[in-house]
Scaffold this motif. Sequence first.
Motif, PDB file in Angstrom:
ATOM      1  N   ARG A   1       0.895  -1.067   0.046  1.00 46.46           N
ATOM      2  CA  ARG A   1       0.044  -0.062   0.139  1.00 46.46           C
ATOM      3  C   ARG A   1       0.921   1.141   0.185  1.00 46.46           C
ATOM      4  O   ARG A   1       0.668   2.226  -0.749  1.00 46.46           O
ATOM      5  N   ILE A   2       2.067   1.297   0.714  1.00 45.53           N
ATOM      6  CA  ILE A   2       2.737   2.478   0.725  1.00 45.53           C
ATOM      7  C   ILE A   2       3.434   2.497  -0.661  1.00 45.53           C
ATOM      8  O   ILE A   2       3.584   3.587  -1.180  1.00 45.53           O
ATOM      9  N   ASN A   3       3.735   1.489  -1.325  1.00 45.42           N
ATOM     10  CA  ASN A   3       4.388   1.494  -2.570  1.00 45.42           C
ATOM     11  C   ASN A   3       3.275   2.142  -3.466  1.00 45.42           C
ATOM     12  O   ASN A   3       3.618   2.867  -4.513  1.00 45.42           O
ATOM     13  N   ASP A   4       2.071   1.792  -3.527  1.00 46.84           N
ATOM     14  CA  ASP A   4       0.926   2.423  -4.484  1.00 46.84           C
ATOM     15  C   ASP A   4       0.773   3.984  -4.095  1.00 46.84           C
ATOM     16  O   ASP A   4       0.766   4.640  -4.813  1.00 46.84           O
ATOM     17  N   PHE A   5       0.880   4.124  -2.904  1.00 49.22           N
ATOM     18  CA  PHE A   5       0.758   5.513  -2.424  1.00 49.22           C
ATOM     19  C   PHE A   5       1.898   6.441  -2.942  1.00 49.22           C
ATOM     20  O   PHE A   5       1.635   7.449  -3.685  1.00 49.22           O
TER      21      PHE A   5
ATOM     22  N   ALA B   1      11.685   2.194  -3.702  1.00 49.59           N
ATOM     23  CA  ALA B   1      12.493   2.826  -4.064  1.00 49.59           C
ATOM     24  C   ALA B   1      11.964   3.336  -5.446  1.00 49.59           C
ATOM     25  O   ALA B   1      12.112   4.457  -6.211  1.00 49.59           O
ATOM     26  N   THR B   2      11.771   2.320  -6.344  1.00 47.39           N
ATOM     27  CA  THR B   2      11.264   2.329  -7.769  1.00 47.39           C
ATOM     28  C   THR B   2       9.651   2.428  -8.282  1.00 47.39           C
ATOM     29  O   THR B   2       9.363   2.569  -9.225  1.00 47.39           O
ATOM     30  N   CYS B   3       8.896   2.401  -6.940  1.00 42.73           N
ATOM     31  CA  CYS B   3       7.453   2.266  -7.059  1.00 42.73           C
ATOM     32  C   CYS B   3       7.027   1.208  -7.950  1.00 42.73           C
ATOM     33  O   CYS B   3       6.311   1.256  -9.016  1.00 42.73           O
ATOM     34  N   THR B   4       7.560   0.058  -8.030  1.00 45.28           N
ATOM     35  CA  THR B   4       7.316  -1.052  -8.941  1.00 45.28           C
ATOM     36  C   THR B   4       6.647  -2.157  -8.081  1.00 45.28           C
ATOM     37  O   THR B   4       7.213  -2.311  -7.118  1.00 45.28           O
ATOM     38  N   ASP B   5       6.243  -3.106  -9.011  1.00 41.99           N
ATOM     39  CA  ASP B   5       5.839  -4.625  -8.175  1.00 41.99           C
ATOM     40  C   ASP B   5       6.790  -5.389  -9.358  1.00 41.99           C
ATOM     41  O   ASP B   5       6.329  -5.834 -10.358  1.00 41.99           O
ATOM     42  N   THR B   6       7.813  -5.928  -8.488  1.00 42.16           N
ATOM     43  CA  THR B   6       8.609  -6.892  -9.288  1.00 42.16           C
ATOM     44  C   THR B   6       8.059  -8.183  -9.674  1.00 42.16           C
ATOM     45  O   THR B   6       8.689  -8.903 -10.700  1.00 42.16           O
ATOM     46  N   ARG B   7       6.995  -8.488  -9.345  1.00 43.77           N
ATOM     47  CA  ARG B   7       6.000  -9.761  -9.618  1.00 43.77           C
ATOM     48  C   ARG B   7       5.274  -9.373 -11.007  1.00 43.77           C
ATOM     49  O   ARG B   7       5.310 -10.370 -11.348  1.00 43.77           O
ATOM     50  N   ASP B   8       5.412  -8.292 -11.290  1.00 44.51           N
ATOM     51  CA  ASP B   8       4.746  -8.192 -12.816  1.00 44.51           C
ATOM     52  C   ASP B   8       5.886  -8.116 -13.648  1.00 44.51           C
ATOM     53  O   ASP B   8       6.872  -7.589 -13.642  1.00 44.51           O
ATOM     54  N   PRO B   9       5.644  -9.065 -14.561  1.00 49.41           N
ATOM     55  CA  PRO B   9       6.717  -9.093 -15.603  1.00 49.41           C
ATOM     56  C   PRO B   9       6.993  -7.947 -16.378  1.00 49.41           C
ATOM     57  O   PRO B   9       8.420  -7.722 -16.787  1.00 49.41           O
ATOM     58  N   ASN B  10       6.255  -6.949 -16.359  1.00 46.95           N
ATOM     59  CA  ASN B  10       6.637  -5.573 -16.997  1.00 46.95           C
ATOM     60  C   ASN B  10       7.654  -4.818 -16.225  1.00 46.95           C
ATOM     61  O   ASN B  10       8.373  -3.878 -16.702  1.00 46.95           O
ATOM     62  N   TYR B  11       7.745  -5.139 -14.995  1.00 46.56           N
ATOM     63  CA  TYR B  11       8.625  -4.368 -14.027  1.00 46.56           C
ATOM     64  C   TYR B  11       9.758  -5.350 -13.548  1.00 46.56           C
ATOM     65  O   TYR B  11      10.382  -5.063 -12.502  1.00 46.56           O
TER      66      TYR B  11
ATOM     67  N   THR C   1      16.783 -20.943 -11.678  1.00 40.55           N
ATOM     68  CA  THR C   1      17.674 -19.623 -11.697  1.00 40.55           C
ATOM     69  C   THR C   1      17.500 -19.185 -10.244  1.00 40.55           C
ATOM     70  O   THR C   1      16.481 -19.188  -9.580  1.00 40.55           O
ATOM     71  N   PRO C   2      18.584 -18.476  -9.922  1.00 40.70           N
ATOM     72  CA  PRO C   2      18.558 -18.282  -8.629  1.00 40.70           C
ATOM     73  C   PRO C   2      17.740 -16.747  -8.566  1.00 40.70           C
ATOM     74  O   PRO C   2      17.536 -16.056  -9.481  1.00 40.70           O
ATOM     75  N   PRO C   3      17.253 -16.491  -7.258  1.00 38.06           N
ATOM     76  CA  PRO C   3      16.385 -15.327  -7.074  1.00 38.06           C
ATOM     77  C   PRO C   3      17.183 -13.974  -7.379  1.00 38.06           C
ATOM     78  O   PRO C   3      18.409 -13.939  -6.990  1.00 38.06           O
ATOM     79  N   LEU C   4      16.539 -13.064  -7.745  1.00 36.08           N
ATOM     80  CA  LEU C   4      17.154 -11.723  -8.086  1.00 36.08           C
ATOM     81  C   LEU C   4      17.518 -11.051  -6.671  1.00 36.08           C
ATOM     82  O   LEU C   4      18.639 -10.441  -6.783  1.00 36.08           O
ATOM     83  N   PHE C   5      16.997 -11.129  -5.592  1.00 36.68           N
ATOM     84  CA  PHE C   5      17.046 -10.489  -4.439  1.00 36.68           C
ATOM     85  C   PHE C   5      17.585 -11.475  -3.480  1.00 36.68           C
ATOM     86  O   PHE C   5      17.126 -12.641  -3.234  1.00 36.68           O
ATOM     87  N   ALA C   6      18.693 -11.188  -2.717  1.00 35.57           N
ATOM     88  CA  ALA C   6      19.146 -11.871  -1.535  1.00 35.57           C
ATOM     89  C   ALA C   6      17.915 -12.286  -0.471  1.00 35.57           C
ATOM     90  O   ALA C   6      18.059 -13.300   0.343  1.00 35.57           O
ATOM     91  N   SER C   7      17.027 -11.226  -0.144  1.00 34.42           N
ATOM     92  CA  SER C   7      15.988 -11.292   0.798  1.00 34.42           C
ATOM     93  C   SER C   7      14.875 -10.631   0.493  1.00 34.42           C
ATOM     94  O   SER C   7      14.846  -9.746  -0.571  1.00 34.42           O
ATOM     95  N   LEU C   8      13.578 -11.070   0.918  1.00 37.76           N
ATOM     96  CA  LEU C   8      12.488 -10.007   0.869  1.00 37.76           C
ATOM     97  C   LEU C   8      12.645  -8.731   1.300  1.00 37.76           C
ATOM     98  O   LEU C   8      11.943  -7.888   0.552  1.00 37.76           O
ATOM     99  N   SER C   9      13.244  -8.372   2.189  1.00 38.71           N
ATOM    100  CA  SER C   9      13.547  -7.219   2.568  1.00 38.71           C
ATOM    101  C   SER C   9      14.410  -6.238   1.511  1.00 38.71           C
ATOM    102  O   SER C   9      13.896  -5.031   1.136  1.00 38.71           O
ATOM    103  N   GLU C  10      15.058  -6.998   0.829  1.00 38.27           N
ATOM    104  CA  GLU C  10      16.067  -6.377  -0.267  1.00 38.27           C
ATOM    105  C   GLU C  10      14.922  -6.024  -1.508  1.00 38.27           C
ATOM    106  O   GLU C  10      15.025  -5.132  -2.151  1.00 38.27           O
ATOM    107  N   GLN C  11      14.228  -7.168  -1.779  1.00 41.69           N
ATOM    108  CA  GLN C  11      12.990  -7.029  -2.837  1.00 41.69           C
ATOM    109  C   GLN C  11      12.384  -5.811  -2.369  1.00 41.69           C
ATOM    110  O   GLN C  11      11.881  -4.892  -3.203  1.00 41.69           O
ATOM    111  N   THR C  12      11.725  -5.651  -1.101  1.00 45.03           N
ATOM    112  CA  THR C  12      10.844  -4.550  -0.816  1.00 45.03           C
ATOM    113  C   THR C  12      11.386  -3.248  -0.538  1.00 45.03           C
ATOM    114  O   THR C  12      11.121  -2.246  -1.306  1.00 45.03           O
ATOM    115  N   LEU C  13      12.911  -3.292  -0.505  1.00 49.22           N
ATOM    116  CA  LEU C  13      13.427  -1.906  -0.725  1.00 49.22           C
ATOM    117  C   LEU C  13      13.657  -1.499  -2.184  1.00 49.22           C
ATOM    118  O   LEU C  13      13.513  -0.232  -2.361  1.00 49.22           O
TER     119      LEU C  13
END
Length: 525
Positions: A168-172, A301-311, A285-297
Amino acid sequence: MRTKQHFTILIYPFHHLIEGNKKGPSRLSQLPTHWVHWWNRLTDNQLLDTLDDTYFFLPYVRKLLFPETNWLSGDATIQAESARNQFRVLSRKAINEIILKDGLIRLTYNPAILKTLQSLELRFTLGSTSFSASVKIDWIDVFLFPQRVGFLALKMRIADHKPPDTARINDFLYYARQVLPFQRGYKVATWRCIGTELTEEFSSQELIDYLLQGFTQESPLNAESFGSFLQAVKTGNTQRRYSLSETGQVYGMSFRHFTFVCLGENQEDFTYDSNDSLESPDSKTPPLFASLSEQTLYELATCTDTRDPNYKPHPTGLSQLMEKAYIAIWDNWQGLALHDSVIFLAIRPTSFTEKVLPKNVETDYFHLYLLTLYQKVRLSLLAGDIMRERGYLHRNLRAAKSRQDEFMQFRNHYWFEQVTFKPQGIELYRRFQLGLEILLLYEAVSSELKDLSEHYERKMEMRTGKLINFLTCVGLPLGILSNLFSDTIQKELNQVPLSFLLGASGVLLVLSILVFYFWNRTLKT
């Protein structure tokens, strides 16, 4: 992921007129009355803490970012007492006279008047997409740096009944940061005041233009209240608006956002699953991020949802970005500093991450970021001035020297290799500069100014040489002939009527002017 607390400071850069000319004090005193010195919104304890926090910076940096402190003397308690009794009641004209001409002037929107804008609702609807959130504005400040670079800052947070999750913070952040449509036909989010008589919806662009009245050339004083300003916009009676100027549309397309988020549970409670990871559990394929906190970070910062293939970021680009912008000093919080956003993410709630860290982020780290953002914007504006065509050689040379003087003034006052002795401050300053790519811009501007000045100086030397050659070729023969036949010429002139001499002199004068004009045109750059 659930959160414990958060806040965001939206930052809007602009080109102000308060400083940089002899009319600075009068312009400052003529601003709308709802702007007061920023210490007016601080309680006694907050003021004491603020004065103590200024020692985060080295003395020469503290003197520029907090020039009010140069007027105070004694220990922190005496300073706070002095500020309570004297500085808060000073007029803005007196403040301008006390603050150094190369120091930062910081004003705040009067807290008593801010109540009409303090509780808002953010709304966005486009097709099947809909978002709304209750928002609380804690303060609105204006930072007036030297050489006419200013920042409008609004500290706000989502004011739902329960703490929002990171999605929700990301959307905001995505909807709140956009000021102007990033493409034709795009719709930006709107705001609505809650619990006030002002019922009209308004955009971030309209709010900015109202708040910047009196600060910019395009935003003169013409509305006493926000309601009257919106009415003037609706009827088309407003004068020029800063957000529609060339500078406003380039540098003010969107807010920069400076955000702090404290997660609500320990990070160890989270592991990747099929819903969280970018790859399926069976993927090799190894995950892009080392942890969920890194993915959240990254997502915040980019206001994106990385689970969306476009982002979904590319591993190479992500690796380069993290290497340059990732902040990892302590185990309990992380950060990311990008071109237009900074995120501080507390991994787990503790007494430090809930009380000390957010205070450090809002005071020390925020001013550190503003300093680097000022460096970025000032250098960018200077780079634009260098490229402008001036016309004639003497104008270009004068402009080049003027830009060089401005650059030297900027470098002497606001370009620092070190701004603090605090280890985390040193690292953050380095990361902020890397994220904003300031070092590359600084080298480019410095080199361009040097080359440009040398280029015009060489051309001026060539021009001077041509002038000397011209005078030599024309003047020397005339001088020799004049000396040889001076007696004869004198006798002949005595027999010529005065009217003929005046007419001939006029013709020679016109011919000389024409010769000089066409010769001078050949030197146009």
